[in-house]
Design a protein around this motif. Structure first.
Motif, short mmCIF file in Angstrom:
data_model
loop_
_atom_site.label_atom_id
_atom_site.label_comp_id
_atom_site.label_asym_id
_atom_site.label_seq_id
_atom_site.Cartn_x
_atom_site.Cartn_y
_atom_site.Cartn_z
N LEU A 25 0.83 -1.20 0.00
CA LEU A 25 0.00 0.00 0.00
C LEU A 25 0.87 1.25 0.00
O LEU A 25 0.65 2.18 -0.80
N LEU A 26 1.87 1.29 0.87
CA LEU A 26 2.74 2.45 0.95
C LEU A 26 3.53 2.63 -0.34
O LEU A 26 3.75 3.76 -0.79
N GLN A 29 1.23 4.28 -2.76
CA GLN A 29 1.04 5.68 -2.38
C GLN A 29 2.24 6.53 -2.78
O GLN A 29 2.09 7.64 -3.30
N HIS A 30 3.44 6.01 -2.53
CA HIS A 30 4.66 6.75 -2.89
C HIS A 30 4.80 6.88 -4.41
O HIS A 30 5.18 7.95 -4.92
N TRP A 32 2.39 6.85 -6.61
CA TRP A 32 1.37 7.80 -7.08
C TRP A 32 1.84 9.24 -6.85
O TRP A 32 1.72 10.09 -7.74
N GLU A 67 -9.07 -0.69 1.34
CA GLU A 67 -7.94 0.19 1.03
C GLU A 67 -7.36 -0.09 -0.36
O GLU A 67 -6.95 0.83 -1.07
N TRP A 71 -7.26 2.62 -3.47
CA TRP A 71 -6.06 3.08 -4.16
C TRP A 71 -6.03 2.70 -5.63
O TRP A 71 -5.47 3.42 -6.45
N LEU A 110 -9.27 4.31 5.43
CA LEU A 110 -8.36 5.40 5.04
C LEU A 110 -9.00 6.76 5.29
O LEU A 110 -8.94 7.67 4.47
N SER A 113 -11.54 8.05 2.63
CA SER A 113 -10.99 8.44 1.33
C SER A 113 -11.88 8.05 0.14
O SER A 113 -11.84 8.72 -0.90
N ARG A 189 4.23 10.07 4.11
CA ARG A 189 3.83 10.53 2.78
C ARG A 189 4.24 11.99 2.55
O ARG A 189 3.41 12.85 2.25
N ALA A 192 3.43 13.56 -1.06
CA ALA A 192 2.00 13.84 -1.24
C ALA A 192 1.59 15.07 -0.45
O ALA A 192 0.84 15.92 -0.94
#
Length: 213
Positions: A25-26, A29-30, A32, A67, A71, A110, A113, A189, A192
């Motif tokens: 997941l992280l 996120q990174h 993105w 989650e 994402w 999240l 979200s 993050r 972001a």
């Protein structure tokens, strides 16, 4: 004794799966944040094309986790904005399906979200007959996201953007933008957060310019 060993084995297995989920997941996120804020031109579209595949694999590996759906939806909806043209609506529809399924699982995942991202889709996608956009649905989801996460940077920014672009309510928008700037940092993050704060400041600058005119 065998029973205890089995319990220990199960706990270790679940712990390893949870660690894998969090790491993947992280990573998405990174990736993105990098593609969205640090890459430009044709390279940006290629980055999102690659990220779409990774997000789909993550969702397929964890189909019961809201989650992962959220994402994948975020990647798809951002990619739609980058890609534009005829293919964008198809990506937006797939993102909407992800968000709706995530809401059925856990609308608070999240920090709400799925509500934030679905609200953004509804006010950015054209309305009928070209698309499925709806300001009424956008406001409903954005306000719900704020009720779940009232101090978050994303729900405050996107609701402010909606108020500016769709409602012309600049005073209320400014309040939400100021709240977005004071939102707590997300230590895992930083890219972001920096990118979103830059967007907040640009929208505040637009409001300042309107006031001077």
């Amino acid at each position: 004794m065998r029973c205890l060993s089995f319990v220990v084995f199960l706990a270790a297995a679940f712990g390893a799966q949870a660690a894998d989920f969090d790491a993947r997941l992280l990573d998405i996120q990174h990736a993105w944040a990098h593609a969205n804020y640090e890459v430009s031109g044709d390279a940006r579209e290629r980055a999102f094309e690659d990220l779409e595949e990774r997000a789909a694999a993550f969702r397929a590996a964890y189909p019961d986790r809201a989650e992962a759906l959220i994402w994948e939806g975020i990647v798809l909806s951002t990619y739609a904005g980058v890609k534009g043209g005829l293919g964008a609506l198809g990506l937006a529809k797939k993102a909407r399906a992800d968000y709706e399924k995530a809401l059925e699982m856990d609308e608070t995942a999240l920090a709400g979200s799925a509500h934030t991202s679905l609200g953004v889709l509804y006010y950015k996608v054209p309305g009928w007959p070209l698309g499925f956009g709806s300001n009424d649905k956008a406001e409903k989801h954005l306000r719900k996201a704020l009720s779940i996460n009232p101090d978050g940077i994303d729900p405050n920014f996107f609701y402010a953007e909606y108020l500016v672009d769709e409602k012309g309510d600049y005073r209320a928008a400014r309040r939400h933008l100021e709240k977005a700037l004071s939102a707590p940092d997300r230590p895992d993050r930083p890219v972001a957060d920096a990118g979103r704060r830059a967007e907040v400041r640009r929208l505040l600058a637009r409001l300042d310019e309107r006031e001077r005119d």
